[in-house]
Enzyme design. Sequence first.
Site, PDB file in Angstrom:
ATOM      1  N   VAL A  40       0.823  -1.213   0.000  1.00 10.63           N
ATOM      2  CA  VAL A  40       0.000   0.000   0.000  1.00 10.63           C
ATOM      3  C   VAL A  40       0.857   1.263   0.000  1.00 10.63           C
ATOM      4  O   VAL A  40       0.759   2.091  -0.908  1.00 10.63           O
ATOM      5  CB  VAL A  40      -0.952  -0.009   1.224  1.00 10.63           C
ATOM      6  CG1 VAL A  40      -1.763   1.270   1.274  1.00 10.63           C
ATOM      7  CG2 VAL A  40      -1.882  -1.218   1.151  1.00 10.63           C
ATOM      8  N   GLN A  41       1.721   1.436   1.000  1.00  9.59           N
ATOM      9  CA  GLN A  41       2.561   2.628   1.083  1.00  9.59           C
ATOM     10  C   GLN A  41       3.909   2.462   0.378  1.00  9.59           C
ATOM     11  O   GLN A  41       4.502   3.439  -0.071  1.00  9.59           O
ATOM     12  CB  GLN A  41       2.807   2.988   2.557  1.00  9.59           C
ATOM     13  CG  GLN A  41       1.658   3.724   3.230  1.00  9.59           C
ATOM     14  CD  GLN A  41       1.506   5.154   2.747  1.00  9.59           C
ATOM     15  OE1 GLN A  41       2.449   5.786   2.271  1.00  9.59           O
ATOM     16  NE2 GLN A  41       0.292   5.664   2.855  1.00  9.59           N
ATOM     17  N   ASP A 100       0.185  -4.463   9.068  1.00  6.21           N
ATOM     18  CA  ASP A 100       0.370  -4.674  10.507  1.00  6.21           C
ATOM     19  C   ASP A 100       0.530  -6.152  10.832  1.00  6.21           C
ATOM     20  O   ASP A 100       1.383  -6.530  11.648  1.00  6.21           O
ATOM     21  CB  ASP A 100      -0.823  -4.093  11.273  1.00  6.21           C
ATOM     22  CG  ASP A 100      -0.903  -2.581  11.133  1.00  6.21           C
ATOM     23  OD1 ASP A 100       0.153  -1.926  11.112  1.00  6.21           O
ATOM     24  OD2 ASP A 100      -2.024  -2.056  11.040  1.00  6.21           O
ATOM     25  N   GLN A 103       3.943  -7.314   9.688  1.00  5.88           N
ATOM     26  CA  GLN A 103       4.997  -6.806  10.571  1.00  5.88           C
ATOM     27  C   GLN A 103       5.180  -7.713  11.779  1.00  5.88           C
ATOM     28  O   GLN A 103       6.313  -7.982  12.199  1.00  5.88           O
ATOM     29  CB  GLN A 103       4.659  -5.390  11.019  1.00  5.88           C
ATOM     30  CG  GLN A 103       4.852  -4.329   9.954  1.00  5.88           C
ATOM     31  CD  GLN A 103       4.602  -2.927  10.469  1.00  5.88           C
ATOM     32  OE1 GLN A 103       4.476  -2.702  11.668  1.00  5.88           O
ATOM     33  NE2 GLN A 103       4.535  -1.965   9.564  1.00  5.88           N
ATOM     34  N   HIS A 124       2.900   4.012  10.528  1.00  2.00           N
ATOM     35  CA  HIS A 124       1.704   3.758  11.333  1.00  2.00           C
ATOM     36  C   HIS A 124       2.187   3.460  12.750  1.00  2.00           C
ATOM     37  O   HIS A 124       3.171   2.742  12.935  1.00  2.00           O
ATOM     38  CB  HIS A 124       0.956   2.559  10.754  1.00  2.00           C
ATOM     39  CG  HIS A 124      -0.442   2.370  11.265  1.00  2.00           C
ATOM     40  ND1 HIS A 124      -1.130   3.353  11.942  1.00  2.00           N
ATOM     41  CD2 HIS A 124      -1.280   1.298  11.192  1.00  2.00           C
ATOM     42  CE1 HIS A 124      -2.340   2.894  12.247  1.00  2.00           C
ATOM     43  NE2 HIS A 124      -2.455   1.658  11.818  1.00  2.00           N
TER      44      HIS A 124
END
Length: 348
Positions: A40-41, A100, A103, A124
């Site tokens: 996404v990023q 997330d 991660q 984030h």
Amino acid sequence: MAKLKFGDVEENVVTREEFPLDKALETLKDETIAVIGYGVQGPGQALNLKDNGFNVIVGQRKDSKTWDKAVADGWVPGETLFEIEEACEKGTIIQYLLSDAAQIKLWDTVKKHLSPGKTLYFSHGFAVTYKERTGIIPPADVDVILVAPKGSGTSLRRMFLEGRGLNSSYAIFQDATGKAFEKVVSLGIGVGSGYLFETTFQREVYSDLTGERGTLMGAIQGILAAQYEVLRANGHTPSEAFNETVEELTQSLMPLFAENGMDWMYANCSTTAQRGALDWWKKFKDASQPVFEELYDEVAKGNEAQRSIDSNSQTDYREKLEQELEELRESEMWRAGATVRTLRPENN
């Protein structure tokens, strides 16, 4: 560092004028930025950093769709594109931009390459704020920083290519080297931020989770669906209901209040529209504020984080996600939207 004043409240902000790109490049001239994750990023931040002249490599799982996307975007296997662990080893700044859930899963792999003096970068505050749930506790001898663009990676890249910037928040969780501020601001400028405003990891994730579930995504979908269904139940056609609910909002009114504020948008609408909006907005606020208070409380307690962890770590998460997205996509409102979008002048 500049100050923004809102009555008695002051905020620290950094602009591109006071911290120009040349200064950012000089600050990070000896650093290798390893962007871990190309979902996404990752693409937007990595490409913007590369185009701005920084030394960037990408770490991604080989033989995946995102690896292929990175190759298509110009990253070269063995030169600027590596498996995740090799990229972590090579990088002095590790931009941890996986989801997330990912991660959490890959933390042990990343952590062993966080040697003293390196920098761990997030976009984030989730992983560190909810460390009791994620298990992500950075070593004490590395800098831990955050730059969170206020929008998607796609928007970040598009605005960069248009010569504009997407505003970002920045935070320092741990300053082991004494240089964390210069690093975080340099990276914020490097990824294409319009300006940077100060926050903390906790404030970033609390506001972000509330916003995503609220006005940015969840609440707006709920409000749009409710209005559309009321119009349809009262005999309005799908086209009319969609235009009055979504198309006019996104194509006409949002650009107006984005430009100069809600009052300016009101001033540029009919007196009938002004009167109705002014009469009804407080009723909508009173109806929705208890929901937002409940939402924020769930975020602060960590319950929303746990739900995300539990859901996103399931092996069939992607399949379930697609089913839920399909329900939205195949709803009458969004099928009407697909048709209406094809009729916009730029598409004809």
